[in-house]
Design a protein around this motif. Sequence first.
Motif, short mmCIF file in Angstrom:
data_model
loop_
_atom_site.label_atom_id
_atom_site.label_comp_id
_atom_site.label_asym_id
_atom_site.label_seq_id
_atom_site.Cartn_x
_atom_site.Cartn_y
_atom_site.Cartn_z
N UNK A 298 0.65 72.16 -27.62
CA UNK A 298 2.00 72.52 -28.04
C UNK A 298 2.35 73.85 -27.40
N UNK A 299 3.56 73.94 -26.86
CA UNK A 299 4.01 75.17 -26.22
C UNK A 299 5.00 75.86 -27.14
N UNK A 300 4.57 76.90 -27.84
CA UNK A 300 5.51 77.50 -28.80
C UNK A 300 6.60 78.32 -28.12
N UNK A 301 6.43 78.62 -26.84
CA UNK A 301 7.51 79.28 -26.12
C UNK A 301 8.73 78.38 -25.95
N UNK A 302 8.47 77.10 -25.72
CA UNK A 302 9.57 76.15 -25.48
C UNK A 302 9.78 75.18 -26.63
N UNK A 303 8.83 75.11 -27.53
CA UNK A 303 8.95 74.17 -28.64
C UNK A 303 8.69 72.72 -28.25
N UNK A 304 7.87 72.51 -27.24
CA UNK A 304 7.60 71.15 -26.78
C UNK A 304 6.11 70.80 -26.92
N UNK A 305 5.85 69.53 -27.20
CA UNK A 305 4.49 68.99 -27.13
C UNK A 305 4.28 68.38 -25.73
N UNK A 306 3.12 68.65 -25.16
CA UNK A 306 2.74 68.00 -23.91
C UNK A 306 1.47 67.19 -24.17
N UNK A 307 1.49 65.93 -23.79
CA UNK A 307 0.31 65.08 -23.90
C UNK A 307 -0.01 64.56 -22.50
N UNK A 308 -1.28 64.62 -22.15
CA UNK A 308 -1.69 64.08 -20.85
C UNK A 308 -2.75 63.02 -21.08
N UNK A 309 -2.51 61.84 -20.49
CA UNK A 309 -3.54 60.80 -20.60
C UNK A 309 -3.94 60.34 -19.20
N UNK A 310 -5.21 59.95 -19.08
CA UNK A 310 -5.73 59.49 -17.79
C UNK A 310 -6.52 58.21 -17.99
N UNK A 311 -6.26 57.22 -17.14
CA UNK A 311 -7.03 55.97 -17.15
C UNK A 311 -7.31 55.55 -15.71
N UNK A 312 -8.24 54.60 -15.56
CA UNK A 312 -8.38 53.88 -14.31
C UNK A 312 -7.49 52.64 -14.45
N UNK A 313 -6.49 52.54 -13.59
CA UNK A 313 -5.53 51.44 -13.74
C UNK A 313 -6.16 50.06 -13.60
N UNK A 314 -7.27 49.95 -12.85
CA UNK A 314 -7.91 48.64 -12.68
C UNK A 314 -8.88 48.31 -13.82
N UNK A 315 -9.29 49.33 -14.57
CA UNK A 315 -10.26 49.07 -15.65
C UNK A 315 -9.52 49.13 -16.99
N UNK A 316 -9.36 50.31 -17.56
CA UNK A 316 -8.64 50.38 -18.84
C UNK A 316 -7.21 49.86 -18.67
N UNK A 317 -6.65 49.99 -17.47
CA UNK A 317 -5.30 49.50 -17.24
C UNK A 317 -5.24 48.03 -16.82
N UNK A 318 -6.36 47.34 -16.77
CA UNK A 318 -6.34 45.92 -16.38
C UNK A 318 -7.65 45.21 -16.77
N UNK A 319 -8.62 45.17 -15.86
CA UNK A 319 -9.76 44.28 -16.06
C UNK A 319 -10.67 44.73 -17.21
N UNK A 320 -10.89 46.00 -17.37
CA UNK A 320 -11.74 46.48 -18.46
C UNK A 320 -11.13 46.18 -19.81
N UNK A 321 -9.85 46.44 -19.92
CA UNK A 321 -9.15 46.14 -21.16
C UNK A 321 -9.15 44.63 -21.42
N UNK A 322 -9.06 43.84 -20.37
CA UNK A 322 -9.12 42.38 -20.53
C UNK A 322 -10.48 41.95 -21.07
N UNK A 323 -11.53 42.59 -20.60
CA UNK A 323 -12.87 42.28 -21.11
C UNK A 323 -13.00 42.75 -22.57
N UNK A 324 -12.43 43.88 -22.87
CA UNK A 324 -12.39 44.37 -24.25
C UNK A 324 -11.69 43.33 -25.15
#
Lengths: 345, 345, 345, 345
Positions: A298-324
């Motif tokens: 959270x940035x109290x200077x601007x009053x905004x929340x920042x969230x950053x997420x990272x995945x492998x598009x071929x695994x969690x974003x495709x084949x890995x999630x499909x196996x899950x």
Amino acid sequence: MTKKKVAIIGATGYTGSELVRILVNHPEVEITMITSETYAGKNITDVHPFLQGIADFKLHSVEDIDDANADLVFLALPHGVSMDFVKRFQNKPFKIVDLSGDFRLQTPEVYEEWYQKAHSFSQGFSLAKFGLPELFSEEIKQSNLVANPGCFPTGAILGAAPLLVGDYIEASPLIVDSKTGVTGAGIKSKPVNLYSNVNDNFKAYGLKKHRHTIEIQEVLGAAAGNDIAVQFTPHLLPIDRGILSTIYAKPKKSITDNDLQEIYSKFYAAKPFVRLRNQVPATKDVRGSNFCDIYTTYDDRTGMIIVISAIDNLVKGAAGQAVHNMNLMLGLDESAGLNLVPVQP
Amino acid sequence: MTKKKVAIIGATGYTGSELVRILVNHPEVEITMITSETYAGKNITDVHPFLQGIADFKLHSVEDIDDANADLVFLALPHGVSMDFVKRFQNKPFKIVDLSGDFRLQTPEVYEEWYQKAHSFSQGFSLAKFGLPELFSEEIKQSNLVANPGCFPTGAILGAAPLLVGDYIEASPLIVDSKTGVTGAGIKSKPVNLYSNVNDNFKAYGLKKHRHTIEIQEVLGAAAGNDIAVQFTPHLLPIDRGILSTIYAKPKKSITDNDLQEIYSKFYAAKPFVRLRNQVPATKDVRGSNFCDIYTTYDDRTGMIIVISAIDNLVKGAAGQAVHNMNLMLGLDESAGLNLVPVQP
Amino acid sequence: MTKKKVAIIGATGYTGSELVRILVNHPEVEITMITSETYAGKNITDVHPFLQGIADFKLHSVEDIDDANADLVFLALPHGVSMDFVKRFQNKPFKIVDLSGDFRLQTPEVYEEWYQKAHSFSQGFSLAKFGLPELFSEEIKQSNLVANPGCFPTGAILGAAPLLVGDYIEASPLIVDSKTGVTGAGIKSKPVNLYSNVNDNFKAYGLKKHRHTIEIQEVLGAAAGNDIAVQFTPHLLPIDRGILSTIYAKPKKSITDNDLQEIYSKFYAAKPFVRLRNQVPATKDVRGSNFCDIYTTYDDRTGMIIVISAIDNLVKGAAGQAVHNMNLMLGLDESAGLNLVPVQP
Amino acid sequence: MTKKKVAIIGATGYTGSELVRILVNHPEVEITMITSETYAGKNITDVHPFLQGIADFKLHSVEDIDDANADLVFLALPHGVSMDFVKRFQNKPFKIVDLSGDFRLQTPEVYEEWYQKAHSFSQGFSLAKFGLPELFSEEIKQSNLVANPGCFPTGAILGAAPLLVGDYIEASPLIVDSKTGVTGAGIKSKPVNLYSNVNDNFKAYGLKKHRHTIEIQEVLGAAAGNDIAVQFTPHLLPIDRGILSTIYAKPKKSITDNDLQEIYSKFYAAKPFVRLRNQVPATKDVRGSNFCDIYTTYDDRTGMIIVISAIDNLVKGAAGQAVHNMNLMLGLDESAGLNLVPVQP
């Protein structure tokens, strides 16, 4: 113990070959058929030599599907093609994980608006469950047809869901600025994935109308219990794999970094593939693995929340999630076969 | 015609060698001295062999500066070091373009807050002009000390200024999601620019407190005539050169793509280095050149304006802009020596 | 079944963290200690966040080594440092795989000539076996100290050995033109692995005197049964992992592609990690895996044999081969834990 | 002074757009027409936005060629297509620089053997001069048809010619191990230039039968005054531009590094685009420029000479060399318009 039998329809694209890469080491599943209409009769190692000695499997035509005796079939086919196979397979004895976008949205009408294409199997929408296990594992376990989420939506929804489910943020547009590796564009050669158009280069694309916008918006809106607007801007990175999404949201009331950590820890407790990070994640931290790494601040200077997420598009974003999803649908341990350590460096 | 004489203090870093690359072909200027305390006595081609046969210049110590008989001196030095030279050179007969961050902000107090360092020459703040020629060419022409803008601020300010000067957008935080090439981190080896930490990778850094935040905010706030808040998030791209900034702003009232094009066309009329684009720009479209490419659009689904700007951080974001400033300060044609065609592919 | 216990000395470099990546999924081994003098007391995930949730191991000082109760210890230390630990550990109850170059050569004298450094433990030379399992598996099984081969030598020796063992080629210099990824230069930041010195770039280095020259020459000479000369030229690729070696040799008498395939097939029969290819291999075909891919051909226009081999320098060229050696030394199945599928794309 | 007029046939490929990049800043030449059958009627900036504001030229059909009033025409067309235009233009008043491979070899028969294609204009072979200015500037000046050399041959021939002309090396196969950037494969999307097939990857291709083999062999054989054999192996680098060739040759008698430097210095005296280097060159040292950098050394351990040459395949290997040829053919200063400083980093 008898292994479960699975087949992969469309095994030579990036998501298909990634399914092979993961499933050959799965302890409770065996691949009994892989198909490709283009390369039927050849071996998959003719197309993907990296699989030599690992998966020297013949490529069949999908016409042979009954010979697979499959418990579950993965459809790793293009959008607009997959729907015909779901229709055709509706009375088959196997479950289906569809990796295309054909059954991810809530209605055929929305599909047709965003995909600019008529849908051939609108009955499928009521059968299909959205296959994001962190949010919908119970529905997935009961389902015979799972629509595997899009790559961008996976990272964006996992990044923002705790804020919307808990009603912590304003309805003003949620800004999702995403950056993806090139494999998201598929294995077919075209200007967008031409080496010299990508290497040492960076650009945005699909502004305002990328199809994943509506997928993110529908799922997060349902999570929030009310309509929300998502401003989603994808960009193309000179990397093979990986999506990093930078999400900007305005909280309803003052919040702290500790609050955010608590909210996310609770939300993702016992979720084996979400890693809450206390440093900013990088795409390479998850490369080759099924993890989604998330950082919040959270940035109290601007009053905004920042969230950053990272995945492998071929695994969690495709084949890995499909196996899950497959694991859940077949009653296996949800992590089975997914002990993939990120390949770093 | 007699050529103007210039010297480069700190010629072996990336901005220094880029100044050499540009100035050796400048028709009205000659380099009479280049310096490096680390490599004094050697030839610059020992450090940068690509300059062999082009600029076989000896590297001097800065102690020799008077021998340069310079009309103008470039300081291509690290932040915190440059200020001492500006102080030391205050009575010299040459003009100065300072490429560091030491005189870009409005007061020493703001400098000390964001740079976490005491300033050694606070008198310099009243002398220095902010060297963004598209906004301040008249002040630059009259000045003896120009603070060359930061790389991120160059792209961000050029992208957003027309909206703020014209009072078209709300004061809610202006979101500037920027992505930069690695040369922004300098030529010194460290983990942040280690090949395998960058290659096939992508991450954010400096969230909430990157020093360029305040530089963007001050200049745009002055342009707007009132305080604004800037949410600036830099990310590191696996490319050498280039910054792409994706800017999100909420308009005060409904606007169209045509309105935006008109606003920007008018604002940047007769500015030789801003190219208004009708496609989304890519960093490689400007690589090696002094252009800033800008694309604007309005999303009526969400009610947001998106602006995308692209520059080469070493040229328009550093050495090219410094030469542009030099041209203005020495009374030359503003484009002289800057006919650099982007190197694509 | 009780798992074997192993420790990794120097776990934070690239070969150390790669050992962790591989061993966490090894079915018959557990890591009981990892060490780092620089980061002792921290967690390895502080240095390598990609291991979060996978290997949340504390880093010890090597002083704690007895607490590991190790059956085998990996030394993942720099050349010139490792020898002191081999000396120090000579009476310890554990076996050692040394990943440095300190015990790969035949005599201390040759070591000192090529490494330009005095050797502190010349007795070690008679104890150490050269850990290339395809050639020396029986010696390795009996050994308590294995010198894990260099990355370049692994690819070069596997590529050329069948020709020399079978006495098929002339003694004229064997030309080994090799190209390596950047991780071969280690994890410490320095100009050679600075991103912008490597990206979009390519060059040779170490001409005529790279230390791996003598390693290749000694092992192949012994295989041939007579002295040979090796002309080895390494080059630096803008990739993280991978070595491709292009080898040129003149056959003693006329030969065909079929002959070559037969020679290599026989030589590498039942070797699980050598894949004989009928297409030219690419480094990415083996990335992340323990394979060495080899292609052979004869050019009857010029009368030359060309052999191309590809490995991942961190796996088959370092950590994977070390685990292979460990398997042999501990009496495990030689392939245990090494079912690593290449990560492609 | 009246500028000379030139036209570019096939301006939208990589060599065509590179010709535009160079010629727009040429002081004595103006582009009066550019053509593209695919994009005729569009602007080149529609295809190559990086040229916006620099070369906002309309693309014509080649049918309009007479309107160009050209003194010289560049054919930047594919192999096998160019020959038809040379035939068609044989009575036109303009000179021709043909960048294809159609007239580089000595006879149509050799062409047909290596290109596997019938030649449609065998009369052209007697007219065409091989456009390597360092070896053939006098012939080029007199010629109306210049066959611009291939990219690999440029680097290989410049690297080896001094040794063969001076009769310093044995006739045993000259080994030319070359590595090229991806733009050598052209701008059309296909698997060979698909981003994820190239990025973080490296491989050889075209073993034994690449067409540039015969081009190198013919020119070097003529230089030597006798038949020689060339073993040429190209490899594909994950970079846009650049070729580095590592050449191995056996000297007839003992030689020293000093001898080599003297031989090369004398051979390339007064050749503005050959830079003899005392360090090993890198492709990025010449990127974007017309230089060929050469390094030579002798290994007395093995008795072999190693020569390394580096060029930018699109400049010295194509468009820059074509402009050099144009300068010679039009009686201009040979360096005019070619003061291109390498873009580094």
